[in-house]
Design an enzyme around this catalytic site. Structure first.
Site, PDB file in Angstrom:
ATOM      1  N   TYR A 136     -28.105 -19.594 -11.924  1.00 31.98           N
ATOM      2  CA  TYR A 136     -28.070 -18.479 -12.866  1.00 31.98           C
ATOM      3  C   TYR A 136     -29.289 -17.606 -12.636  1.00 31.98           C
ATOM      4  CZ  TYR A 136     -28.195 -16.232 -17.547  1.00 31.98           C
ATOM      5  OH  TYR A 136     -28.245 -15.343 -18.591  1.00 31.98           O
ATOM      6  N   LYS A 164     -24.217 -17.039 -11.242  1.00 30.67           N
ATOM      7  CA  LYS A 164     -24.105 -15.976 -12.239  1.00 30.67           C
ATOM      8  C   LYS A 164     -25.230 -15.004 -11.947  1.00 30.67           C
ATOM      9  CE  LYS A 164     -24.554 -14.942 -17.186  1.00 30.67           C
ATOM     10  NZ  LYS A 164     -24.875 -15.502 -18.528  1.00 30.67           N
TER      11      LYS A 164
END
Length: 298
Positions: A136, A164
């Site tokens: 992330y 992400k």
């Protein structure tokens, strides 16, 4: 690694009751509603889920509730971020044991690790798991920037197959896909629709806490039907909500909006404060502009 995750995944809020305790009944209800609305996946215990303000026991209970309630209907990725590598491994192994489909892991957010330290951090975690890891990248909150070249190196870890990417620079998606090839599947964070056009195969979204059907539909119309105009129209409809829950209001405004929609999920935990009274009309206006049905006025 076989690609199994695609579409719009909601990074879920964590409901609290009037006493401030985790509300597992409201959590399960939120899961059922999200799935009924057509969401493609769920991510509890991310930043929007206030994981940093929760105890280990609470994190376990929320993860178990979401996994058990979803019951395989959609993928569930558990946020297992922490500053200490050993803690991430512990949370991630626990998620795997509970039946999670994967984990989402933000980098250590205080120690500002070097590239070598980041690689070692994720290598140790990856070797401890058999489920996929979504790294992330959110430099605004983590104080760490997983640049495309660092992502390329991390993609060499067998269990690291997703990212992400939460910056405003969609050219990063282009570079990650070029540098990593089929070793990395990109999910947008902030820039969902724009990320799809750049080649992302998913979106980990805050706004889908409020508009799961519409935000899932943006992906489906573009990725599955190549209906650009239809996807763009849905995106334009949802923009007031997407903007509402951007920036520092991503927890407080989302919870306030859910309250106006008739879903009592409580307020945020300290150090966050509830949404100021003066900002509630703004929340109502954004929901109405996006066509969201309200149960009450602000």
């Amino acid at each position: 690694m076989t690609k199994t995750f695609r579409g719009t995944f909601t990074v879920m809020i964590t409901p609290f009751d009037k006493s401030g305790a985790v509300d597992l009944t409201a959590t399960a209800d939120m899961v059922d509603w999200q799935i009924a609305e057509g969401i493609h996946g769920l991510v509890p215990l991310g930043s929007t889920g206030e994981f940093l303000s929760m105890t280990d026991e609470e994190r376990h209970d929320v993860a178990k509730s979401v996994i058990d309630t979803a019951a395989g209907r959609v993928p569930v990725l558990i946020g297992t971020g922490a500053e200490r590598t050993e803690d991430v491994i512990r949370y991630s192994r626990e998620a795997e044991a509970l039946g999670a489909d994967g984990v989402m892991i933000i980098p250590p957010f205080y120690s500002t690790p070097t590239e070598d330290e980041l690689f070692e951090h994720y290598r140790r975690i990856g070797e401890a798991l058999s489920i996929p890891i979504m790294i992330y990248n959110n430099p605004a909150t983590a104080n760490v920037d997983l640049t495309p070249r660092i992502v390329e190196r991390l993609s060499r870890i067998d269990t690291v197959g997703y990212i992400k990417e939460s910056t405003m620079d969609v050219t990063r998606i282009r570079d990650i896909l070029e540098f990593c090839g089929d070793r990395m599947t990109v999910f947008g964070g902030i820039m969902g629709f724009e990320s799809f056009l750049a080649g992302a195969e998913g979106w980990v979204a805050v706004g889908s806490n409020l508009m799961p059907r519409e935000l899932a539909g943006i992906f489906t119309r573009w990725a599955d039907h190549r209906d650009f105009d239809g996807a763009r129209s849905l995106y334009a409809q949802a923009l007031p909500v997407i903007r509402l829950v951007g920036g520092h209001r991503y927890v407080t405004a989302t919870k306030a909006a859910l309250s106006l929609m008739g879903r009592d999920v409580g307020g945020p935990r300290a150090p966050r404060l509830p949404l100021p009274d003066a900002e509630w009309p703004m929340v109502e206006a954004a929901l109405r502009a996006a066509g969201v049905r309200l149960a009450r006025a602000a």
